[in-house]
Enzyme design. Structure first.
Site, short mmCIF file in Angstrom:
data_model
loop_
_atom_site.label_atom_id
_atom_site.label_comp_id
_atom_site.label_asym_id
_atom_site.label_seq_id
_atom_site.Cartn_x
_atom_site.Cartn_y
_atom_site.Cartn_z
CB THR A 1 -0.96 0.07 1.20
OG1 THR A 1 -1.72 -1.09 1.24
CG2 THR A 1 -1.84 1.27 1.16
CE LYS B 1 -3.26 -2.25 -1.34
NZ LYS B 1 -1.90 -2.03 -1.79
N GLY C 1 -8.98 5.35 3.40
CA GLY C 1 -7.90 4.57 2.83
C GLY C 1 -7.14 3.92 3.96
CB SER D 1 5.42 0.36 1.54
OG SER D 1 4.96 -0.70 2.35
#
Length: 181
Positions: A11, A43, A55, A134
């Site tokens: 994500t 997401k 989200g 990430s």
């Protein structure tokens, strides 16, 4: 070569507010160890009669548990985003079961946006941008530059920023979902 299946990395989610526009974008990649296990995960979602964007990043089951709890808080507090976010954060931090959930949420409506964590954080942005996941710092840096140096819309900034993050972060792909309110 030993595979590390202990940590799911996934994500990048970015919220951009510009003028009266709010856009939230998320990539679709889910990675387990060194393997991409899904490329088109969703997401970013609309909830509460399509008036709230959410989200999430982190462990998927944990994120869905928190999303469900947040929806219940929105119902309980008649769509008051800030109150629902604060109450979820309090529960998340103090509840014996919830405090072990590993995820982050970004929530937004027409007037407010917050990043919610299990440590009791309910963070708003002075700049109109929030990010998790990430590749979040790559996407946020790109969004800041685009916000400062272009006239692109919130949606265009969110999309371009996620593309840039996907070119840098191996845990972010270019299968981008964007929702606007």
């Amino acid at each position: 070569m030993k595979q590390d299946f202990g940590k799911i990395r996934s994500t990048t989610v970015l919220l951009v507010r510009r003028n009266e526009q709010i856009a939230m974008a998320g990539d679709g990649q889910v990675t387990l160890g060194e393997t991409i296990i899904k490329g088109n995960a969703r997401k970013v979602r609309r909830i509460y009669n399509d008036n709230v964007l959410v989200g999430f990043a982190g462990a998927t089951a944990d994120a869905f548990s928190l999303l469900s709890k947040f929806e219940a808080k929105l119902e309980q507090y008649q769509g008051q985003l800030e109150r629902a976010a604060i109450e979820l954060s309090k529960d998340w931090r103090t509840d014996k079961y919830l405090r072990h959930l590993e995820a982050l949420l970004i929530v937004a409506d027409k007037t407010d946006a917050f990043l919610i964590s299990g440590k009791g954080d309910v963070i708003s942005s002075d700049e109109g941008m929030l990010s998790v996941g990430s590749g979040s710092m790559f996407a946020l840096a790109a969004a800041r530059a685009l916000m400062k140096h272009t006239e692109l819309s919130a949606k265009e900034i969110a999309q371009e920023s996620l593309k840039i993050a996907g070119e840098i972060c191996i845990y972010t792909n270019s299968d981008i979902i964007i929702e606007e309110i």
